[in-house]
Structures are given as structure tokens and as C-alpha cells.
Design an enzyme around this catalytic site. Structure first.
Site, PDB file in Angstrom:
ATOM      1  N   LYS A   1       0.840  -1.200   0.000  1.00  0.00           N
ATOM      2  CA  LYS A   1       0.000   0.000   0.000  1.00  0.00           C
ATOM      3  C   LYS A   1       0.874   1.248   0.000  1.00  0.00           C
ATOM      4  O   LYS A   1       1.902   1.299   0.673  1.00  0.00           O
ATOM      5  CB  LYS A   1      -0.897  -0.028   1.234  1.00  0.00           C
ATOM      6  CG  LYS A   1      -1.914   1.093   1.345  1.00  0.00           C
ATOM      7  CD  LYS A   1      -2.766   0.868   2.586  1.00  0.00           C
ATOM      8  CE  LYS A   1      -3.781   1.978   2.818  1.00  0.00           C
ATOM      9  NZ  LYS A   1      -4.606   1.717   4.017  1.00  0.00           N
TER      10      LYS A   1
ATOM     11  N   SER B   1      -9.203   2.389   3.347  1.00  0.00           N
ATOM     12  CA  SER B   1      -8.247   3.107   2.524  1.00  0.00           C
ATOM     13  C   SER B   1      -7.313   2.195   1.736  1.00  0.00           C
ATOM     14  O   SER B   1      -6.536   2.666   0.920  1.00  0.00           O
ATOM     15  CB  SER B   1      -7.414   4.032   3.411  1.00  0.00           C
ATOM     16  OG  SER B   1      -6.667   3.293   4.363  1.00  0.00           O
TER      17      SER B   1
ATOM     18  N   SER C   1      -9.837  -0.143   7.277  1.00  0.00           N
ATOM     19  CA  SER C   1      -9.270   0.096   5.953  1.00  0.00           C
ATOM     20  C   SER C   1      -8.786  -1.135   5.206  1.00  0.00           C
ATOM     21  O   SER C   1      -8.473  -1.043   4.020  1.00  0.00           O
ATOM     22  CB  SER C   1      -8.110   1.099   6.063  1.00  0.00           C
ATOM     23  OG  SER C   1      -8.608   2.381   6.344  1.00  0.00           O
TER      24      SER C   1
END
Length: 476
Positions: A85, A160, A184
Site C-alpha cells: 500500500k 483506505s 481500511s
């Protein structure tokens, strides 16, 4: 032996690739080229990647290929195509963090979870998209554009870790690192129809400074529970660099847990439809109820009961907003930079900066009280089963379903953040689809450091009731 075609490799799991690497039926170079090809074909439709480092990935794959040829792999995931990520620093890749404030030059540092993946031989393909500084449960913003749901490209991916979930759904790589401060990992995994786990805080070292402290978990998003277990085998365990939390001295073999666990039979599960305060879409409620009945048919002992706590949203937001305010203040953005930032992020930072120390300490106390409450609840149950999300993926590019307004994005994700406050393990596994063909997620939550329980439950459910995977983006 039969040759494995490029198309076949593109649909393989990490566990399947590992078996093929061991027999020589396929190589890490072939798997990496296949993953890169899928990124080239699919990513223009979904915008899941911040950066792709094809040359470096192929070089790593070549080294892995040689280790397998010698019979000396570093681990079962040696050569597995992997993504990180973009909120996580990776050497050689700009640390963008979804923001105009992020880095534009290759990073010279990375944190321990990346080091451990490299030490296990994982081949890093690049970084996946996040909203600005991971501030919301969606993945869109001024610096990144919109990351779109592969099941319907007019819908949101969630966030996210939205890019990671989309990459997992489309098998653009087989292992995908994510982070979860209020849902997330689980939000996008549920929206995109993949598996995700937020491990107990402490299993994976927290060696990156964060004002979120114990809220900020890291973990994998994958197509299968077994692949997530392989990721955890490579990344869990004590570290002298851990800034927050602790880790037991004995770390399970997570893959063995998944393969040999007792599953649902004999497990005493609490089933909560709403946690006592949330609204759930009828189609999601029906999908979760069907999954719970399946668990009962698999031998679980189900009791319908709410955990008995009031909605902790204000506790979460006090800690969340204060942390985001501190993170952004460290960059001291100019007015020109602020004009290129997400207005929603700037708004919560302003609110977070207005809190007093007493406000913050009261939220910390409320978090501790909730943790104790849930640990006592789990004295009576092995795990809690509930929806991951109360709705399926809504339209892309907006912060609220229907373009409406609310207190915060956490309004529509009431089932995830309570278990960041408690630090307990939580998984999401696909359990069906709504009438528009959008995935529904089933969540298992367990007591601290009982991740083996929720992994075993998820693995047993997935094995008994596997859901459809998607082979290419569906335009919407």
C-alpha cells in the site's frame, strides 16, 4: 509434467504458485511477467496502482527462480508477486501517501513488514492506491483520482486499502499489504469480494511512528485465507523495533492453523445483526443470515446476541481526527498545497486540532473501557460473527452513498472501527452478492491474540462455500 499456461498462472493463488515453483512446472519469472501483464491490461480500468516497478520486480523474480532451482527457497512465498500500500514506505519507490505532500523521489527507507516480506523472497510489483494519508474508507482524492470496483467500475472500491483490494480481486499479484486504522482492510475487501484480516495489534511490529498508535494495524488482502496465512507467517513475530504494543513469544504456524484448524464445528459464536445500533441493507442482512445458517449447518453453536456497547463513533473520531491533524501539521502545507488536498481531510484536521488534551485522554479511556468490555464478552464466546459492511459498494467518487452528507464516512461503516479501538483480530470473507452482483462480506471477530480462531473459521467457511472470483473488470 504438463506445462502451465500464462493464463493459468494469472489465476493462481500464492499457495498454488509455491507448489508449482517447487516442482519446476512454473517459475517466479513467469508468474511475475503474468502479474505485470494483468496490471497492464486491467489497471487502466480500475486505477489500483500508484507505482509499478516492473524492472526491479523481474530482477527479484530472477533471483527467486535461481533459489528455487537450487532447492533453496527462502520461504513458501519466495517469488510470490506482491504489492504494498502506498502509505507504506518502500525502498526505490516514491512514498506518495496519496497526497501532493508525499514524496516524488524514490524512498531510501522501508519498515519492517516490507523487510520481512523481502526476507521471505516476495517479489514486490509496486505500490497500490490509497486516499490522502488514508483518512477515509474510500479511495479517491485530488492526487490519486478514483480507484474503481472491479465488479462494477461505476462503484467505489472502498478504502483506505482500496488499491490493494482491487489488485487482490483481479489477481494483479497474489499477496497485498494493507493497513487498517478503522476498517481500511475490511471495508475494501468486503466491497471487492476478497479476504482480509486485521490481525491482533502486536503480531506485526508497529515500527513506523503514527499518532494512531494501537488503532493502526497492518495485514494482508488476498483471494484466499490460506494465502493470507502465508503472508502472516512471513510478517508476524516480536521485534525490538516495535514502538507500540507487544507480541507473544510463541507465534503460530498460520498456514497450519488454516489447513488443520477445527473450523466451525463446536465453536460457540455470538451473532449480532446490528451491534444494537446500526442499520443494514436488507440484501446484506439476508446474505449474512444465510451465511450464519451455513455456519450452524457446519456445526457451530450460534447465539443471537449483541455485545452490549453503545456506538463508539465519537471515541474513534476524537482519536482519528487528532492523529490526522498531527500528521498533516508535520508537513506544514502551504495555501497552494492545501488547494490541491482533499477538503474532507483538511476539515477533520481542523477539528482534530481543536481538541484539548482532556478530550483526547477521555477518548483513550473510553477505548480502554471498550477493550475490557469485549474481552469479557469473549469469555462466553469463541468469536463474534456480524456483517463486515451494512451495505454494498456505492457510487465511486463520493464520500457518502447517494452523494449525501453525514458526520463522517464512519457513519456507513459501523461494524469495523469498534474492533480497531479494541485491537482484536477481525477478518472478512465473501459470503454472496446483492442483486447488482456486488459482493457481501461476513466478519469474524475474536479475543486478542486468538487470530487462529477467526482464521480457522474463515478458512472453513470459504472451503465449504467458495464464492465466485472475477477475471477482468466489469465496466459500469
Amino acid at each position: 509434467m504438463n506445462a502451465v499456461t500464462k493464463t493459468d498462472l494469472g489465476e493462481m493463488t500464492a499457495a498454488e504458485l509455491s507448489d508449482l515453483f517447487a516442482t519446476g512446472e512454473a517459475s517466479p519469472v513467469e508468474a511475475t511477467r503474468t502479474a505485470l501483464d494483468r496490471i497492464e491490461r486491467f489497471n487502466p480500468s480500475v486505477n489500483a496502482f500508484a507505482y509499478v516497478v516492473a524492472e526491479a520486480a523481474l530482477a527479484d523474480a530472477k533471483a527467486s527462480e535461481e533459489r528455487w532451482r537450487k532447492g533453496e527457497p527462502l520461504s513458501p512465498i519466495d517469488g510470490a508477486p506482491t504489492t504494498i500500500k502506498e502509505l507504506t514506505a518502500v525502498k526505490g519507490i516514491p512514498w506518495r501517501r496519496g497526497s501532493i505532500l508525499g514524496g516524488s523521489e524514490p524512498s531510501t527507507r522501508e519498515i519492517e513488514i516490507v523487510e520481512r516480506l523481502r526476507a521471505a523472497g516476495a517479489t514486490i510489483l509496486g505500490t497500490t492506491t490509497s486516499p490522502e494519508f488514508g483518512w477515509k474508507g474510500l479511495t479517491h482524492g485530488p492526487a490519486t483520482g478514483k480507484t474503481l470496483n472491479p465488479w462494477h467500475t461505476g462503484r467505489a472500491s472502498g478504502g483506505s486499502s482500496g488499491g490493494a483490494a482491487v489488485a487482490a480481486a483481479l489477481n494483479m499479484g497474489v499477496l497485498h499489504e494493507g493497513s487498517d486504522g478503522a476498517g481500511s482492510i475490511r471495508i475494501p475487501a468486503s466491497f471487492c469480494g476478497v479476504f482480509g484480516i486485521k490481525p491482533t495489534f502486536g503480531w506485526i511490529p508497529a515500527d513506523a511512528p503514527s499518532a494512531l498508535f494501537e488503532l493502526a494495524h497492518r495485514g494482508p488482502l488476498t483471494r484466499t485465507v490460506e494465502d493470507a496465512a502465508l503472508f502472516l507467517n512471513a510478517t508476524t513475530g516480536w521485534s525490538p523495533r516495535a514502538l507500540y504494543g507487544h507480541c507473544p513469544s510463541s507465534v503460530p504456524d498460520w498456514r497450519k492453523v488454516v489447513r488443520e484448524g477445527t473450523g466451525a464445528k463446536g465453536m460457540k459464536l455470538a451473532f449480532s445483526r446490528t451491534l444494537g445500533y446500526a442499520r443494514v441493507d436488507p440484501q446484506v442482512a439476508a446474505g449474512v443470515e444465510r451465511a450464519v445458517q451455513r455456519l450452524a449447518d457446519m456445526g457451530a453453536i450460534i447465539e443471537e446476541v449483541d455485545p452490549g456497547f453503545a456506538c463508539p463513533q465519537e471515541t474513534l473520531l476524537t482519536l482519528w481526527y487528532a492523529a490526522q491533524a498531527k500528521a498533516i501539521a508535520a508537513f506544514n502545507p502551504s495555501d497552494e498545497q492545501k488547494a490541491k488536498m482533499d477538503p474532507g481531510l483538511l476539515k477533520i484536521c481542523a477539528e482534530g486540532a481543536s481538541y484539548s488534551a482532556l478530550d483526547y485522554l477521555a477518548a483513550r479511556q473510553a477505548r480502554a473501557d471498550l477493550t475490557v468490555h469485549m474481552e469479557l464478552f469473549f469469555q462466553r464466546y469463541d468469536a463474534l460473527v456480524l456483517p463486515t459492511m451494512p451495505l454494498t459498494a456505492f457510487e465511486a467518487g463520493v464520500d457518502f452513498p447517494g452523494g449525501g452528507e453525514g458526520r463522517d464516512w464512519s457513519d456507513w461503516s459501523p461494524f469495523t472501527y469498534p474492533f480497531n479501538l479494541t485491537g482484536q483480530p477481525a477478518t472478512t470473507v465473501p459470503c454472496g452478492f446483492d442483486e447488482d452482483g456486488l459482493p457481501i462480506g461476513l466478519q469474524f471477530v475474536g479475543p486478542s491474540f486468538h487470530d487462529a480462531t477467526v482464521l480457522s473459521l474463515a478458512a472453513a467457511y470459504q472451503a465449504a462455500h467458495p464464492e465466485q472470483v472475477i477475471c477482468e473488470p466489469r465496466e459500469g
